[in-house]
Design a protein around this motif. Sequence first.
Motif, mmCIF file in Angstrom:
data_model
loop_
_atom_site.group_PDB
_atom_site.id
_atom_site.type_symbol
_atom_site.label_atom_id
_atom_site.label_comp_id
_atom_site.label_asym_id
_atom_site.label_seq_id
_atom_site.Cartn_x
_atom_site.Cartn_y
_atom_site.Cartn_z
ATOM 1 N N LYS A 31 0.969 -1.070 0.019
ATOM 2 C CA LYS A 31 0.060 -0.024 0.015
ATOM 3 C C LYS A 31 0.868 1.180 0.035
ATOM 4 O O LYS A 31 1.809 1.315 0.690
ATOM 5 C CB LYS A 31 -0.723 -0.017 1.139
ATOM 6 N N VAL A 32 0.553 2.061 -0.765
ATOM 7 C CA VAL A 32 1.298 3.427 -0.647
ATOM 8 C C VAL A 32 0.302 4.701 -0.454
ATOM 9 O O VAL A 32 -0.679 4.775 -0.721
ATOM 10 C CB VAL A 32 1.978 3.649 -2.048
ATOM 11 N N GLN A 33 1.095 5.518 0.216
ATOM 12 C CA GLN A 33 0.351 6.920 0.336
ATOM 13 C C GLN A 33 0.764 7.669 -0.988
ATOM 14 O O GLN A 33 1.796 7.955 -1.211
ATOM 15 C CB GLN A 33 0.801 7.593 1.564
ATOM 16 N N ILE A 34 -0.414 8.341 -1.526
ATOM 17 C CA ILE A 34 -0.264 9.000 -2.577
ATOM 18 C C ILE A 34 -0.052 10.462 -2.344
ATOM 19 O O ILE A 34 -1.003 11.040 -1.596
ATOM 20 C CB ILE A 34 -1.396 8.743 -3.660
ATOM 21 N N ASP A 35 0.744 11.209 -2.904
ATOM 22 C CA ASP A 35 0.725 12.823 -2.498
ATOM 23 C C ASP A 35 -0.309 13.368 -3.091
ATOM 24 O O ASP A 35 -1.033 12.969 -3.838
ATOM 25 C CB ASP A 35 2.061 13.418 -3.312
ATOM 26 N N PRO A 36 -0.750 14.621 -2.293
ATOM 27 C CA PRO A 36 -2.056 15.183 -2.777
ATOM 28 C C PRO A 36 -2.271 15.508 -3.910
ATOM 29 O O PRO A 36 -3.391 15.607 -4.571
ATOM 30 C CB PRO A 36 -1.879 16.311 -1.689
ATOM 31 N N LYS A 37 -1.169 16.077 -4.761
ATOM 32 C CA LYS A 37 -1.131 16.747 -6.152
ATOM 33 C C LYS A 37 -1.427 15.373 -7.121
ATOM 34 O O LYS A 37 -2.614 15.446 -7.850
ATOM 35 C CB LYS A 37 0.213 17.342 -6.503
ATOM 36 N N ALA A 38 -0.639 14.160 -6.870
ATOM 37 C CA ALA A 38 -1.265 13.084 -7.845
ATOM 38 C C ALA A 38 -2.645 12.545 -7.451
ATOM 39 O O ALA A 38 -3.484 12.452 -8.231
ATOM 40 C CB ALA A 38 -0.212 12.210 -7.486
ATOM 41 N N GLN A 39 -2.774 12.377 -6.130
ATOM 42 C CA GLN A 39 -4.337 12.120 -5.741
ATOM 43 C C GLN A 39 -5.243 13.034 -6.437
ATOM 44 O O GLN A 39 -6.336 12.681 -7.108
ATOM 45 C CB GLN A 39 -4.523 12.194 -4.082
ATOM 46 N N ALA A 40 -5.255 14.406 -6.544
ATOM 47 C CA ALA A 40 -6.065 15.335 -7.060
ATOM 48 C C ALA A 40 -6.129 15.059 -8.537
ATOM 49 O O ALA A 40 -7.170 15.188 -9.194
ATOM 50 C CB ALA A 40 -5.644 16.780 -6.936
ATOM 51 N N GLU A 41 -5.067 14.652 -9.345
ATOM 52 C CA GLU A 41 -5.198 14.519 -10.779
ATOM 53 C C GLU A 41 -5.896 13.181 -10.832
ATOM 54 O O GLU A 41 -6.751 13.138 -11.878
ATOM 55 C CB GLU A 41 -3.736 14.566 -11.131
ATOM 56 N N ALA A 42 -5.627 12.401 -10.065
ATOM 57 C CA ALA A 42 -6.329 11.010 -10.273
ATOM 58 C C ALA A 42 -7.901 11.113 -9.865
ATOM 59 O O ALA A 42 -8.788 10.606 -10.659
ATOM 60 C CB ALA A 42 -5.903 10.066 -9.224
ATOM 61 N N ASP A 43 -8.247 11.868 -9.077
ATOM 62 C CA ASP A 43 -9.533 12.225 -8.514
ATOM 63 C C ASP A 43 -10.339 13.084 -9.900
ATOM 64 O O ASP A 43 -11.546 12.573 -10.157
ATOM 65 C CB ASP A 43 -9.729 13.043 -7.632
ATOM 66 N N SER A 44 -9.681 13.955 -10.442
ATOM 67 C CA SER A 44 -10.129 14.587 -11.706
ATOM 68 C C SER A 44 -10.353 13.529 -12.766
ATOM 69 O O SER A 44 -11.432 13.531 -13.278
ATOM 70 C CB SER A 44 -9.251 15.543 -11.948
ATOM 71 N N LYS A 45 -9.187 12.622 -12.972
ATOM 72 C CA LYS A 45 -9.472 11.850 -14.048
ATOM 73 C C LYS A 45 -10.657 10.889 -13.792
ATOM 74 O O LYS A 45 -11.534 10.808 -14.685
ATOM 75 C CB LYS A 45 -7.991 10.907 -14.433
ATOM 76 N N TRP A 46 -10.716 10.521 -12.402
ATOM 77 C CA TRP A 46 -12.032 9.386 -12.424
ATOM 78 C C TRP A 46 -13.175 10.183 -12.711
ATOM 79 O O TRP A 46 -14.183 9.548 -13.515
ATOM 80 C CB TRP A 46 -11.748 8.994 -10.888
#
Length: 130
Positions: A31-46
Motif C-alpha cells: 500500500k502506498v500513500q499518494i501525494d495530494p497533487k497526484a491524488q487530485a489529478e487521479a480524482d479529476s481523471k476519475w
Amino acid sequence: MRRLILASLLAVPLLAPGCSKKEEGGGEAAKVQIDPKAQAEADSKWTTLCASCHGTGGKGDGAAAASLDPKPRSFSDADWQAKVTDDHLAKIIVEGGPAVGLSALMPPNPDLKDKPAVVQALVQKVRSFK
C-alpha cells in the motif's frame, strides 16, 4: 566499501515519484500513500473520464454505459478483484483494454505513462470498490 554502499542502495525500496511506502500487505501489493497533487489529478481523471462509463460507485453503470457493448466492468465484483493484479489494472489504465486482450471501448490514457503516482491512485480507487 563499494559492496556496502551497493548493498545499502539495493536494500532501499524504489517507489514511484509522488508515492511513499505505507505498509506491506500479505500477498497484496504494498500500500502506498499518494501525494495530494497526484491524488487530485487521479480524482479529476476519475470524475471526468472513468465515471462516465464505470459510474461514480464503480459498478459499471455510468451514463455512457447504457450504449456500450460490452458493458463496462463493475469493480465491486469480489471474484474479479481477487483475480486481477495491480500491475494488470495499471496497464489497462495507461494502455487501454486492447493491451490486455479486452474491449477497445476501454480507451488508453497515454498522458499517464510518466505519472506512476496518478496511476497508482487510480488503481487504489478501483480497489476501493471491492
